[in-house]
Design an enzyme around this catalytic site. Structure first.
Site, PDB file in Angstrom:
ATOM      1  N   CYS A 194       1.002  -1.245   0.111  1.00 26.65           N
ATOM      2  CA  CYS A 194      -0.018   0.174   0.017  1.00 26.65           C
ATOM      3  C   CYS A 194       1.206   1.213   0.234  1.00 26.65           C
ATOM      4  O   CYS A 194       0.757   2.122  -0.516  1.00 26.65           O
ATOM      5  CB  CYS A 194      -0.625  -0.439   1.012  1.00 26.65           C
ATOM      6  SG  CYS A 194      -2.513   0.833   1.181  1.00 26.65           S
ATOM      7  N   CYS A 195       1.553   1.169   0.903  1.00 27.36           N
ATOM      8  CA  CYS A 195       2.858   2.427   0.886  1.00 27.36           C
ATOM      9  C   CYS A 195       2.913   2.759  -0.511  1.00 27.36           C
ATOM     10  O   CYS A 195       3.977   3.989  -1.091  1.00 27.36           O
ATOM     11  CB  CYS A 195       3.811   1.973   1.817  1.00 27.36           C
ATOM     12  SG  CYS A 195       3.294   2.474   3.729  1.00 27.36           S
ATOM     13  N   CYS A 216      -3.495   4.797   9.047  1.00 26.49           N
ATOM     14  CA  CYS A 216      -2.317   4.160   9.849  1.00 26.49           C
ATOM     15  C   CYS A 216      -1.669   5.710  11.068  1.00 26.49           C
ATOM     16  O   CYS A 216      -0.139   5.081  10.875  1.00 26.49           O
ATOM     17  CB  CYS A 216      -1.160   4.399   8.402  1.00 26.49           C
ATOM     18  SG  CYS A 216      -1.488   3.261   7.146  1.00 26.49           S
ATOM     19  N   CYS A 250      -0.806   8.704   6.650  1.00 25.28           N
ATOM     20  CA  CYS A 250      -2.489   8.396   6.346  1.00 25.28           C
ATOM     21  C   CYS A 250      -3.094   8.180   7.448  1.00 25.28           C
ATOM     22  O   CYS A 250      -2.838   8.014   8.745  1.00 25.28           O
ATOM     23  CB  CYS A 250      -2.687   7.155   5.276  1.00 25.28           C
ATOM     24  SG  CYS A 250      -1.986   7.706   3.965  1.00 25.28           S
ATOM     25  N   CYS A 268       8.215   3.214   5.251  1.00 24.57           N
ATOM     26  CA  CYS A 268       7.829   2.359   4.506  1.00 24.57           C
ATOM     27  C   CYS A 268       8.079   3.273   2.869  1.00 24.57           C
ATOM     28  O   CYS A 268       7.426   2.866   1.799  1.00 24.57           O
ATOM     29  CB  CYS A 268       6.356   3.762   4.092  1.00 24.57           C
ATOM     30  SG  CYS A 268       7.064   5.780   3.900  1.00 24.57           S
TER      31      CYS A 268
END
Length: 244
Positions: A121-122, A207, A204, A232
């Protein structure tokens, strides 16, 4: 580190002595015209650097990574910064197809399920857009500070980023939190109000949480993971670097 880059960084570290942040950035823009860029997440630190760049009309490109899952407060400080400095900070976004495929295959909150999912996702939301943002540039200015995590304690102010093939300059690396707050207050710089609520490192929304008294700076990021996994992929540092 390639010998050529090592020599360039050694020279830059020598030139840095005695210069203010604005003076050195001006020198970088002279040495690398139209190839100096700054990445902002609108954190305390990044707002300090943004102020130095825009107040002094330095020819530095400023960009941000809009992951699509930022806090509302982050968008507000982005807007306030544009308004105060009469600028338009450029945004880079995830590739729509890659993001759609990831969410459809694994779900919108799959990053809670495994480190691999979170890193994927990162990568889609931040790392790949960063590579596009840095392309064609020679110098990447950041707002990193040594206090933020153990692996940044021994960072040099200037380093070679092998992953992105770019020189990185960390102008406020050795500033304390109080230094940052004082600069923000003295210069009336817009900042993210989440900082007043215990949020230190703001990414985000799903997170990031506020840290508790006594917790490490990075405790609020990906808090469900082991501490040694909390990066990340934006900032990867070589073991061997040149120090002043």
């Amino acid at each position: 580190m390639p010998p050529t880059q090592k020599n360039i960084i050694s020279q830059l570290l020598y030139q840095l002595n005695g210069l203010s942040i604005a003076e050195f950035i001006q020198q970088l823009t002279t040495q690398f015209p139209e190839q100096v860029t700054f990445s902002s997440s609108f954190s305390y630190e990044d707002q300090v650097v943004t102020h130095e760049i825009l107040k002094n009309n330095l020819p530095v490109k400023i960009f941000t990574l809009d992951t699509g899952r930022l806090f509302a407060e982050t968008y507000s400080v982005w807007s306030s910064t544009n308004e105060k400095y009469q600028t338009k900070i450029q945004a880079y976004y995830p590739q729509a197809n890659a993001l759609q495929e990831f969410v459809e295959a694994k779900g919108p909150n799959s990053f809670y399920e495994s480190v691999d999912n979170r890193k994927q996702c990162c990568y889609i939301r931040k790392v790949e857009p960063l590579k596009r943002a840095l392309a064609g540039n020679a110098v990447w200015i950041t707002g990193l500070r040594a206090e933020h995590s153990a692996d940044r304690t021994n960072l040099p102010v200037i380093e070679w980023d092998e992953a992105n093939q770019i020189i990185k300059y960390h102008p406020i690396l050795h500033w304390t939190t109080e230094d940052v707050k004082k600069h923000i207050s003295t210069n009336h710089i817009p900042y993210n109000p989440l900082h007043d609520k215990g949020f230190v490192s703001i990414g985000c929304a799903p997170c990031t949480r506020a840290i508790k008294p006594g917790e490490d700076f990075r405790a609020g990021r990906w808090w469900w993971e082991d501490a040694d996994k909390k990066e990340c992929g934006l900032h990867i540092h070589e073991e061997i670097t040149v120090r002043s």
